[in-house]
Write an enzyme that holds these catalytic residues in place. Structure first.
Site, short mmCIF file in Angstrom:
data_model
loop_
_atom_site.label_atom_id
_atom_site.label_comp_id
_atom_site.label_asym_id
_atom_site.label_seq_id
_atom_site.Cartn_x
_atom_site.Cartn_y
_atom_site.Cartn_z
CG HIS A 65 -1.92 1.06 1.29
ND1 HIS A 65 -3.13 0.92 1.94
CD2 HIS A 65 -1.93 2.32 0.80
CE1 HIS A 65 -3.82 2.03 1.85
NE2 HIS A 65 -3.11 2.92 1.16
CG HIS A 67 -1.31 6.22 -2.48
ND1 HIS A 67 -2.46 6.05 -3.22
CD2 HIS A 67 -1.59 5.76 -1.24
CE1 HIS A 67 -3.40 5.53 -2.45
NE2 HIS A 67 -2.90 5.34 -1.24
CG HIS A 245 -7.68 3.46 -0.31
ND1 HIS A 245 -6.99 2.88 -1.33
CD2 HIS A 245 -6.77 4.22 0.38
CE1 HIS A 245 -5.72 3.27 -1.28
NE2 HIS A 245 -5.56 4.09 -0.25
CD GLU A 248 -7.59 6.54 4.62
OE1 GLU A 248 -8.13 6.53 3.49
OE2 GLU A 248 -6.51 7.14 4.85
N1 ADE Z 1 -4.48 8.78 -1.78
C1 ADE Z 1 -3.26 8.85 -1.23
N2 ADE Z 1 -3.30 8.47 0.04
C2 ADE Z 1 -4.59 8.15 0.32
C3 ADE Z 1 -5.27 7.68 1.47
N3 ADE Z 1 -4.63 7.47 2.62
N4 ADE Z 1 -6.59 7.48 1.40
C4 ADE Z 1 -7.23 7.70 0.24
N5 ADE Z 1 -6.65 8.13 -0.86
C5 ADE Z 1 -5.33 8.35 -0.83
ZN ZN Z 2 -3.73 4.77 0.56
#
Ligand code: ADE
Ligand code: ZN
Length: 402
Positions: A65, A67, A245, A248
């Protein structure tokens, strides 16, 4: 005068500035009954003991995970801004870092999308990706599954081909130079339309061989997975793996939707699943991996502090928990820093840490024989360490172990 007599001696090991020490304590008969009863006698380096931080650093790890846009360090942001003649709303690297105080996911995303504005050419995406690879290969990360957000770039006029070419080239170099394996996962921005996601999926088809999966990210609350059911169905038909995602900031309902409507094989974050016992039961039964990001969750105030994080509870509930960095340049740490922060904050045992590291490989999209080889490499490390020292230790002196 009373003669000193050692009534009871104990030897423990602790870490001080990364170095393992034996601390020999004894109960001194002269001080029985007062606070000097317990005396620290010796404090000597113990080369045979492996402290948990050293152990974490040495462990082979997989990151699932990450980005790539979230690995843009302020120094590279400035370098690319200058190279590409892009104006930044910050005067110095320090100013950028000072701006990284977030109250929630959205407050982070606003800055994150703005930062990505310096990425224009193949070489920019290549430099960004290679910088991440070089950092994590030093942390014993052996396999990475990288998210990228094409819409963040195509909406600014950067062609899909430009960004995918730069990222892919760096991943080829990662394999050649460091033997590091990788997969790419293309995320749809959930605050944008279904139509925009469909057209991004079309853009990706010519590069199908370079992209393993699709994901769903960006602002969560108010943008449920159900909005992208048809896009994910099309991605399934094209043979992509699927992640999303969910949970969260959003409710457990979004995790149900990701499972039932999108058909994902991993949940990114998923920390809110503990609010729904039936959901936990299902996730455990299906061995559904959850890519948890401890420093991200505290930076974005999902939990106020690491001690409040529910990762240990998730693990104890039998969930397949992995540890990841999410957006390391923004949240103050890559893989080792995330493992160490979670271990310290939640007092994770060696067994917990080993299980989490193994889960990273088990939950990856590597082939079975590759997964087995990585699991074996963890067992080999354990075997070597046990043979050389016999002891794995995780006690620490508060505040003195940096
Ligand atoms: N894009 C980058 N980080 C993210 C995150 N923690 N939650 C959702 N989208 C994201
Ligand atoms: Zn993320």
């Amino acid at each position: 005068m009373l003669k000193s007599k050692k009534l009871h001696t104990s030897v423990i090991s602790q870490s001080v500035r990364g170095q393992a020490f034996h601390i020999i304590k004894f109960l001194d008969s002269r001080f029985r009954g007062n606070d000097k009863f317990l005396r620290v006698c010796h404090f000597k380096p113990n080369k045979g003991v492996i402290m948990i931080e050293e152990f974490i650093k040495a462990l082979p790890k997989a990151e699932l995970h990450l980005h790539i846009e979230g690995s843009l360090e302020p120094e590279l942001m400035f370098e690319l801004a200058e190279r590409n003649n892009v104006e930044l709303p910050f005067a110095t690297v320090e100013e950028v870092r000072e701006a990284y105080e977030f109250s929630d996911l959205q407050s982070f995303l606003d800055i994150y999308y703005a930062g990505a504005g310096v990425l224009l050419h193949v070489s920019d995406f290549f430099d960004l990706t290679l910088a991440y690879i070089e950092r994590v290969q030093k942390q014993n990360v052996r396999h990475v599954e990288i998210f990228f957000d094409p819409q963040t770039h195509t909406d600014r006029g950067v062609p899909f081909q430009t960004l995918i070419t730069g990222i892919h080239k760096a991943l080829v170099e990662a394999k050649e130079k460091y033997g590091m394996t990788s997969r790419l996962i293309m995320c749809f921005l959930r605050h944008l339309s279904e139509e925009a996601a469909m057209s991004t999926l079309e853009d990706a088809l010519p590069f199908r061989g370079w992209i393993t999966g699709v994901g769903l990210d960006s602002s969560e609350v108010g943008f449920p997975p159900e909005k992208f059911e048809r896009v994910f169905a099309k991605a399934t038909a094209a043979g992509f793996r699927k992640v999303a995602h969910a949970g969260e900031e959003g409710p457990p309902e979004y995790i149900w939707q990701a499972l039932d409507l999108l058909g994902v094989s991993r949940i990114d974050h998923g920390v809110r699943c503990l609010e729904d016992p039936k959901l936990v039961q299902r996730l455990v039964k299906e061995k559904m991996p959850l890519t948890v990001c401890p420093l991200s969750n505290t930076k974005l105030r999902v939990f106020d502090k690491m001690e409040d994080h529910n990762l240990k509870k998730m693990l104890d509930a039998g969930l397949c928990v992995t540890i990841n960095s999410d957006d390391p340049a923004y949240f103050g740490g890559y893989m080792n820093e995330n493992f160490i922060a979670a271990q310290k904050g939640l007092n994770l045992s060696h067994e917990d840490v080993i299980e989490i590291a193994k889960n990273g490989f088990r939950a990856s999209y590597l082939a079975e024989d590759e997964i087995d080889a990585h699991l074996q490499s963890i067992d080999d490390l354990l075997g070597q360490q046990r043979a050389s020292s016999g002891t794995l230790v995780n006690q620490q002196i508060p505040g003195k172990n940096e």
